[in-house]
Design a protein around this motif. Structure first.
Motif, PDB file in Angstrom:
ATOM      1  N   ARG A 327      34.064 -45.075 -19.604  1.00  0.00           N
ATOM      2  CA  ARG A 327      35.379 -44.962 -20.446  1.00  0.00           C
ATOM      3  C   ARG A 327      35.813 -43.602 -20.559  1.00  0.00           C
ATOM      4  NH1 ARG A 327      34.690 -48.134 -25.987  1.00  0.00           N
ATOM      5  NH2 ARG A 327      36.768 -48.938 -26.170  1.00  0.00           N
ATOM      6  N   THR A 328      37.025 -43.367 -20.373  1.00  0.00           N
ATOM      7  CA  THR A 328      37.903 -42.369 -20.720  1.00  0.00           C
ATOM      8  C   THR A 328      38.725 -42.427 -21.640  1.00  0.00           C
ATOM      9  OG1 THR A 328      39.463 -42.680 -19.266  1.00  0.00           O
ATOM     10  CG2 THR A 328      37.824 -41.830 -18.119  1.00  0.00           C
ATOM     11  N   THR A 329      39.495 -41.385 -22.142  1.00  0.00           N
ATOM     12  CA  THR A 329      40.580 -41.550 -23.267  1.00  0.00           C
ATOM     13  C   THR A 329      41.828 -42.202 -22.820  1.00  0.00           C
ATOM     14  OG1 THR A 329      41.329 -39.298 -22.720  1.00  0.00           O
ATOM     15  CG2 THR A 329      39.771 -39.668 -24.535  1.00  0.00           C
ATOM     16  N   ASP A 343      38.079 -37.846 -27.406  1.00  0.00           N
ATOM     17  CA  ASP A 343      37.358 -37.592 -26.389  1.00  0.00           C
ATOM     18  C   ASP A 343      35.705 -38.159 -26.767  1.00  0.00           C
ATOM     19  OD1 ASP A 343      36.929 -35.548 -28.131  1.00  0.00           O
ATOM     20  OD2 ASP A 343      36.777 -34.215 -26.213  1.00  0.00           O
ATOM     21  N   LYS A 346      36.455 -42.434 -28.830  1.00  0.00           N
ATOM     22  CA  LYS A 346      37.069 -43.416 -27.815  1.00  0.00           C
ATOM     23  C   LYS A 346      37.116 -44.778 -28.397  1.00  0.00           C
ATOM     24  CE  LYS A 346      34.802 -41.354 -23.632  1.00  0.00           C
ATOM     25  NZ  LYS A 346      34.236 -40.411 -24.388  1.00  0.00           N
TER      26      LYS A 346
END
Length: 427
Positions: A327-329, A343, A346
């Motif tokens: 998962r990223t922003t 960050d 999330k």
């Protein structure tokens, strides 16, 4: 015929048997779950108004005893250290003690969460004989409110009797409570009832808009009420600490307000680290469907079924379980997309956000966010857009309205936020 106050429980859908696993296992997929929550049956003897799974009837294709025991072996192989068995009501499955004993014999710390309606002294002793390390009983307010939420008159007294029966069987006891719009002001009085019972811990979380809770929007907290929820949880933290009871705020209680380090003192860095689904947590449905978290909606988050794939394969290779590992922003939107803590957080609890909007990445049930909006004289409010269909683990969809804080209550909101005392609405 007299009208029923609640709909009949819907039949459970068949297991998800169409999931294709990725052929590639990446470095991030070497992580292993420490904790699993296992719904061993969807059968239930309550009809709770806030039940996300709409429990009541058994699923049509629940695992056989042989399959359940094989699941135990596969959980041990995967390295799971702790399992909580749930339902529905776990004790309504005839072989529940056999499953519990198999988990214990496999070296897995095993507990149970229950509404407690049918916990006789004999069932409590059976739980002890099976080796359960602790049992948590759900209590959601003082007697009248609890019975209303559980939709069965006498359920409060039954839950209290269950605690007594477990204690008499020498099983350590705890309590879990949902914070919602109808019980918020009863939580501190409830502590005075629970304190002398000998509980070792108390978990609190906010009611999430899934299943029957989505049908009852009057039960749901509004995002701006995090301004009163978080000070309440801090007051509970201090009360329970003085009584040598551990308070466990659920993963959807937060985030990053002035009380974060106090409430998350057991977390790495002393703050929330985002959703743990598919990282340290695993959810198992009674028909063998596997999710990264037991609370997540079935349709979007089942990664595979134990009848089609081994548990380790689903864990490592199902995208529906490993979304948090990568998962990223980039998937964040709304206020979460521009948040200072994006960050790390999330979006916080995936379950809470997804069932509001039909996709993850924006979670308005956030203390930091409510405080920021308050500084601007604004707040957020949820309005139902599309009702839930009435199936297990379903949800409605909501519109998020951002608006000026009503002038007649703005000063009260500012006072509550500044002092950590009081309530947003009079009376």
């Amino acid at each position: 015929m007299a009208r029923r106050s609640l709909p009949l429980a819907p039949p459970g859908p068949p297991a998800v048997r169409d999931r294709v696993l990725d052929s590639v296992v990446g470095p991030a997929d070497s992580v292993r779950p420490r904790y699993a929550v296992w719904e061993i049956t969807l059968a239930c003897d309550l009809a709770c108004r806030h039940c996300g799974s709409r429990a009541g009837r058994s699923r049509p294709d629940e695992l056989t005893t042989t399959e359940a025991l094989d699941m135990v072996a596969q959980m041990a192989e995967l390295g799971i250290e702790e399992v909580t068995i749930i339902g529905g009501e776990a004790y309504l499955r005839e072989d529940w003690t056999l499953i519990a004993r198999a988990l214990v014999d496999a070296g897995i710390d095993t507990s149970m969460t229950t509404g407690g309606r049918g916990i006789t002294p004999e069932r409590a002793q059976a739980a002890k004989d099976a080796g359960l390390s602790t049992v948590s009983v759900s209590i959601d307010g003082l007697e009248k409110t609890h019975d209303h939420l559980r939709a069965v008159k006498g359920s409060y007294r039954a839950a209290m009797q269950a605690l007594e029966n477990f204690a008499a069987a020498d099983i350590p006891i705890s309590v879990n409570t949902q914070l919602c719009a109808v019980n918020l002001r009863e939580i501190e009085p409830l502590f005075e009832v629970l304190r002398p019972l000998g509980i070792h811990s108390w978990q609190v979380q906010i009611t999430v808009a899934m299943g029957r809770a989505a049908d009852n929007p009057a039960l749901l907290l509004q995002p701006y009420q995090m301004l009163e929820v978080m000070p309440l949880v801090v007051r509970l933290k201090r009360l329970t600490a003085a009584a040598q009871i551990v308070l466990w705020p659920g993963s959807n209680v937060g985030y990053f307000g002035p009380y974060e380090s106090l409430l998350r003192d057991d977390s790495p860095g002393g703050h929330t680290i985002g959703c743990g689904a598919g990282q340290d947590t695993l959810g198992i449905e009674a028909n063998g469907d596997i999710k990264g978290c037991p609370s997540l909606p079935t349709t979007a988050y089942v990664g595979g079924n134990i009848r089609d794939h081994r548990l380790v394969e689903v864990w490592e290779r199902a995208d529906a379980l490993r979304f948090t590992r990568r998962r990223t922003t980039a998937e964040l939107w709304g206020h979460c997309g521009t948040c200072y803590y994006a960050d790390t957080c999330k979006g916080g609890c995936t379950w809470t956000g997804h069932v509001l909007f039909g996709r993850r990445g924006n979670n308005p049930m956030c203390h930091h966010r409510a405080l920021q909006l308050l500084d601007q004289g604004r707040r957020e409010r949820l309005v139902t857009s599309t009702p839930a269909e009435g199936q297990p683990f379903d949800h409605a969809t909501f519109s998020l309205v951002e608006e000026p804080w009503p002038s007649e209550t703005l000063a009260t909101a500012q006072a509550v936020a500044a002092s950590g005392e009081g309530w947003l609405d009079p009376g």
